[in-house]
Design a protein around this motif. Structure first.
Motif, PDB file in Angstrom:
ATOM      1  N   ALA A   1      98.250  54.971 -67.881  1.00 14.33           N
ATOM      2  CA  ALA A   1      96.984  54.378 -68.335  1.00 14.33           C
ATOM      3  C   ALA A   1      96.618  53.208 -67.424  1.00 14.33           C
ATOM      4  CB  ALA A   1      97.119  53.907 -69.779  1.00 14.33           C
ATOM      5  N   GLY A   2      95.467  53.284 -66.779  1.00 10.10           N
ATOM      6  CA  GLY A   2      94.981  52.191 -65.944  1.00 10.10           C
ATOM      7  C   GLY A   2      95.557  52.158 -64.544  1.00 10.10           C
ATOM      8  N   GLY A   3      96.376  53.146 -64.153  1.00 10.71           N
ATOM      9  CA  GLY A   3      96.952  53.107 -62.811  1.00 10.71           C
ATOM     10  C   GLY A   3      97.956  54.204 -62.554  1.00 10.71           C
TER      11      GLY A   3
ATOM     12  N   ARG B   1      97.880  44.571 -61.021  1.00 11.76           N
ATOM     13  CA  ARG B   1      99.077  44.106 -61.735  1.00 11.76           C
ATOM     14  C   ARG B   1     100.215  45.066 -61.387  1.00 11.76           C
ATOM     15  NH1 ARG B   1     101.542  44.763 -66.954  1.00 11.76           N
ATOM     16  NH2 ARG B   1     102.515  42.796 -67.543  1.00 11.76           N
ATOM     17  N   VAL B   2     101.372  44.499 -61.027  1.00  9.96           N
ATOM     18  CA  VAL B   2     102.512  45.323 -60.643  1.00  9.96           C
ATOM     19  C   VAL B   2     103.736  44.866 -61.425  1.00  9.96           C
ATOM     20  CG1 VAL B   2     103.981  46.143 -58.758  1.00  9.96           C
ATOM     21  CG2 VAL B   2     101.593  45.536 -58.291  1.00  9.96           C
ATOM     22  N   VAL B   3     104.372  45.814 -62.103  1.00 10.69           N
ATOM     23  CA  VAL B   3     105.641  45.541 -62.776  1.00 10.69           C
ATOM     24  C   VAL B   3     106.706  46.296 -61.992  1.00 10.69           C
ATOM     25  CG1 VAL B   3     106.983  45.791 -64.893  1.00 10.69           C
ATOM     26  CG2 VAL B   3     104.525  45.254 -65.016  1.00 10.69           C
ATOM     27  N   ARG B   4     107.684  45.555 -61.497  1.00  9.91           N
ATOM     28  CA  ARG B   4     108.728  46.133 -60.646  1.00  9.91           C
ATOM     29  C   ARG B   4     110.066  46.096 -61.372  1.00  9.91           C
ATOM     30  NH1 ARG B   4     112.383  43.694 -57.414  1.00  9.91           N
ATOM     31  NH2 ARG B   4     113.156  44.841 -55.606  1.00  9.91           N
TER      32      ARG B   4
ATOM     33  N   ILE C   1     105.119  49.985 -61.660  1.00  9.41           N
ATOM     34  CA  ILE C   1     103.999  50.387 -62.501  1.00  9.41           C
ATOM     35  C   ILE C   1     102.834  49.507 -62.076  1.00  9.41           C
ATOM     36  CG2 ILE C   1     103.089  50.591 -64.837  1.00  9.41           C
ATOM     37  CD1 ILE C   1     105.999  51.028 -65.771  1.00  9.41           C
ATOM     38  N   VAL C   2     101.828  50.152 -61.507  1.00 13.22           N
ATOM     39  CA  VAL C   2     100.693  49.444 -60.914  1.00 13.22           C
ATOM     40  C   VAL C   2      99.445  49.769 -61.724  1.00 13.22           C
ATOM     41  CG1 VAL C   2      99.394  49.046 -58.793  1.00 13.22           C
ATOM     42  CG2 VAL C   2     101.793  49.759 -58.665  1.00 13.22           C
ATOM     43  N   THR C   3      98.789  48.723 -62.244  1.00 16.36           N
ATOM     44  CA  THR C   3      97.567  48.923 -63.029  1.00 16.36           C
ATOM     45  C   THR C   3      96.450  48.045 -62.486  1.00 16.36           C
ATOM     46  OG1 THR C   3      98.380  47.316 -64.653  1.00 16.36           O
ATOM     47  CG2 THR C   3      98.738  49.644 -65.152  1.00 16.36           C
ATOM     48  N   ALA C   4      95.241  48.554 -62.614  1.00 18.17           N
ATOM     49  CA  ALA C   4      94.068  47.822 -62.150  1.00 18.17           C
ATOM     50  C   ALA C   4      93.883  46.557 -62.979  1.00 18.17           C
ATOM     51  CB  ALA C   4      92.836  48.710 -62.255  1.00 18.17           C
TER      52      ALA C   4
ATOM     53  N   LEU D   1      93.630  52.994 -56.892  1.00 19.08           N
ATOM     54  CA  LEU D   1      95.080  52.765 -56.952  1.00 19.08           C
ATOM     55  C   LEU D   1      95.851  54.074 -56.810  1.00 19.08           C
ATOM     56  CD1 LEU D   1      95.568  50.161 -59.827  1.00 19.08           C
ATOM     57  CD2 LEU D   1      95.950  49.820 -57.388  1.00 19.08           C
ATOM     58  N   ARG D   2      95.404  55.076 -57.521  1.00 17.86           N
ATOM     59  CA  ARG D   2      96.089  56.374 -57.470  1.00 17.86           C
ATOM     60  C   ARG D   2      95.919  57.014 -56.092  1.00 17.86           C
ATOM     61  NH1 ARG D   2      94.161  58.327 -63.505  1.00 17.86           N
ATOM     62  NH2 ARG D   2      95.599  56.958 -64.647  1.00 17.86           N
ATOM     63  N   GLY D   3      94.751  56.845 -55.500  1.00 14.13           N
ATOM     64  CA  GLY D   3      94.507  57.396 -54.165  1.00 14.13           C
ATOM     65  C   GLY D   3      95.325  56.704 -53.089  1.00 14.13           C
TER      66      GLY D   3
END
Length: 194
Positions: free
Chosen positions: A98-100, A133-136, A146-149, A161-163
Motif C-alpha cells: 500500500a502506497g509503494g 519514507r523508507v523502513v529498512r 519498505i518504501v512508501t510515497a 516508486l514502483r517504476g
C-alpha cells in the motif's frame, strides 16, 4: 664524357625532392578518398570505477587547497566495489505494498555486507532529502526495504516508486559525485564503514 645512369637517376630524384609541392598541384580524381583525421581521444578510463577514481584524482590535483595528508582514495575504491556488488551481484524481489513497494535485497559472500552498508547510508540520505519514507530491516543475507510515497494516496508518486524499483531508488539524487569526492578527501562524515 658519359654520366653513369645511376648518377642521372639520383640527380633527377634530388631535383624532384628539393622542389616543394603546392596544394594547387594536388589533383582530385573521382572516387579519391583521404584518410580520416586522427580520432579524438576517449574520455573514459576504460572501466567505470577506474574512470570515477581518475576524475576524482584530477579534481584533487586541480584544487590547491587539497590536504594530501587526508586524501584516501582506497576508501573511494572500496565504496565503488560496494556499488558494483549491490548493483550487479545482489538479488532483488519487489512486491507492491500500500502506497509503494517492498524490496528484498539479498546477496551472498561479500555482497551481503555491501548491501547493508550501501542501503544504510542511502536510506538516511533519502529521508534527509525529503524523499519517500523508507523502513529498512536487516536480514541475515541482506535487507528489506519498505518504501512508501510521502502521500500514499498519490497514484503517480506510488507508480514512480514502483517504476524506479530498488536500483532506481539507490541512484536517485545528485549527492553521489559530492559523496565520492568527500570519501576521497578523507571526510569521516562520508564514511560507509570502510
Amino acid at each position: 664524357m658519359r654520366i653513369p645512369a645511376i648518377a642521372v637517376t639520383l640527380l633527377a630524384f634530388s631535383v624532384l625532392a628539393a622542389r616543394p609541392l603546392t596544394a594547387q598541384e594536388h589533383v582530385h580524381t573521382p572516387g579519391m578518398t583521404h584518410p580520416a583525421p586522427p580520432a579524438q581521444l576517449p574520455t573514459q578510463g576504460g572501466q567505470a570505477a577506474f574512470a570515477a577514481i581518475a576524475e576524482i584524482v584530477a579534481l584533487l590535483q586541480a584544487d590547491a587547497t587539497t590536504d594530501w595528508s587526508k586524501v584516501n582514495l582506497e576508501r573511494l575504491r572500496l565504496h565503488l566495489v560496494d556499488m558494483d556488488l549491490v548493483t550487479l551481484r545482489s538479488r532483488v524481489v519487489a512486491t507492491p505494498v500500500a502506497g509503494g513497494a517492498q524490496f528484498l535485497v539479498r546477496g551472498t559472500g561479500e555482497s551481503i555486507a555491501a548491501i547493508k552498508r550501501m542501503t544504510g547510508a542511502h536510506v538516511t540520505m533519502v529521508m534527509n532529502s525529503g524523499g519517500p519514507r523508507v523502513v529498512r530491516t536487516e536480514l541475515p543475507d541482506g535487507v528489506r526495504l519498505i518504501v512508501t510515497a510521502a502521500d500514499p494516496g498519490d497514484a503517480a508518486a506510488v507508480a514512480k516508486l514502483r517504476g524506479l524499483g530498488f536500483i532506481g531508488l539507490m541512484v536517485s539524487g545528485d549527492h553521489h559525485p559530492a559523496h565520492h569526492l568527500a570519501l576521497a578527501r578523507g571526510d569521516r562524515m562520508a564514511d560507509h564503514g570502510h
